[in-house]
Design an enzyme around this catalytic site. Structure first.
Site, PDB file in Angstrom:
ATOM      1  N   LYS A  41      15.412 141.885 -16.222  1.00  0.00           N
ATOM      2  CA  LYS A  41      15.143 141.946 -17.638  1.00  0.00           C
ATOM      3  C   LYS A  41      14.703 140.575 -18.155  1.00  0.00           C
ATOM      4  O   LYS A  41      13.985 140.475 -19.145  1.00  0.00           O
ATOM      5  CB  LYS A  41      16.414 142.360 -18.408  1.00  0.00           C
ATOM      6  N   ASP A 100      16.138 130.042  -8.987  1.00  0.00           N
ATOM      7  CA  ASP A 100      17.425 129.419  -8.682  1.00  0.00           C
ATOM      8  C   ASP A 100      17.530 129.246  -7.168  1.00  0.00           C
ATOM      9  O   ASP A 100      16.873 128.382  -6.617  1.00  0.00           O
ATOM     10  CB  ASP A 100      18.521 130.320  -9.270  1.00  0.00           C
ATOM     11  N   ASP A 156      20.735 135.502 -19.221  1.00  0.00           N
ATOM     12  CA  ASP A 156      21.990 136.090 -19.694  1.00  0.00           C
ATOM     13  C   ASP A 156      23.207 135.507 -18.991  1.00  0.00           C
ATOM     14  O   ASP A 156      23.113 134.913 -17.924  1.00  0.00           O
ATOM     15  CB  ASP A 156      21.991 137.596 -19.433  1.00  0.00           C
TER      16      ASP A 156
END
Ligand code: IMP
Ligand code: MG
Length: 173
Positions: A41, A100, A156
């Site tokens: 998302k 990441d 998030d």
């Protein structure tokens, strides 16, 4: 656990970098059509801003992936939402919120590469190179960040904070 009082990346900084990235991508893909593939998302927020500034013809399709870290370095990836646009012969730009360890993104790129695009490029808004476990580099990077946990602008923490217009550090996660 709390958010940093001041953003790590302000709305103004985001806008400036998105402008610059869109200009670079538009220049690099001049005369071609681009199939932009935001990764759900988190990549959707950045991709929506980026696409509206591109000057080349843009098609869009979404990917949602979950990776399993098994024996292969890149792991395997299960597509929860598979691309519905044909990828073969297209110029594909995968758009992610953050790079990441690189595991999920590497697996996503492997999977798309297997479908035979004309070219495949990666654009990430944030890059945490110090965390990398897989040999992968983005073609377009908004900003490098240190090894801190960030939220906002798509990112998030347990599905919270994605909608924040700037990027904050989550302290003591
Ligand atoms: P990778 O496979 O480790 O590169 O995973 C990338 C994904 O991890 C991103 O798409 C994010 O969903 C998540 N992620 C990594 N670092 C952060 C962070 O600092 N904040 C929020 N999500 C993160
Ligand atoms: Mg996430």
């Amino acid at each position: 656990m709390r958010l940093s009082d001041r953003p790590l990346v302000s709305e103004e900084q985001i806008t400036r970098r998105v402008d610059e990235l869109a200009a670079a991508i538009s220049r690099d893909f001049e005369g071609r059509e681009l199939l932009v593939m935001p990764v759900l998302k988190g990549g959707v927020f950045f991709a929506a801003d980026l696409m509206r500034r591109l000057t080349v013809p843009v098609f869009v399709d979404f990917i949602r992936a979950r990776s399993y870290h098994g024996t292969r370095s890149g792991g395997t990836v299960e597509f929860l939402v598979s691309p519905s646009e044909p990828v073969v012969g297209r110029h594909v730009l995968v758009v992610e919120d953050i790079l990441d360890t690189g595991r999920t993104t590497a697996a996503v790129l492997d999977r798309i590469q297997a479908e035979g695009p004309a070219s495949l490029a990666l654009c990430v808004f944030l890059d945490k190179p110090s965390r990398r476990l897989v040999d992968i580099k983005a073609d377009y990077v908004g900003l490098e960040v240190p090894d801190v946990y960030v939220v906002g602008y798509g990112l998030d923490y347990n599905e919270q904070y994605r909608h924040l217009p700037a990027i904050y550090v989550l302290e003591d996660p």
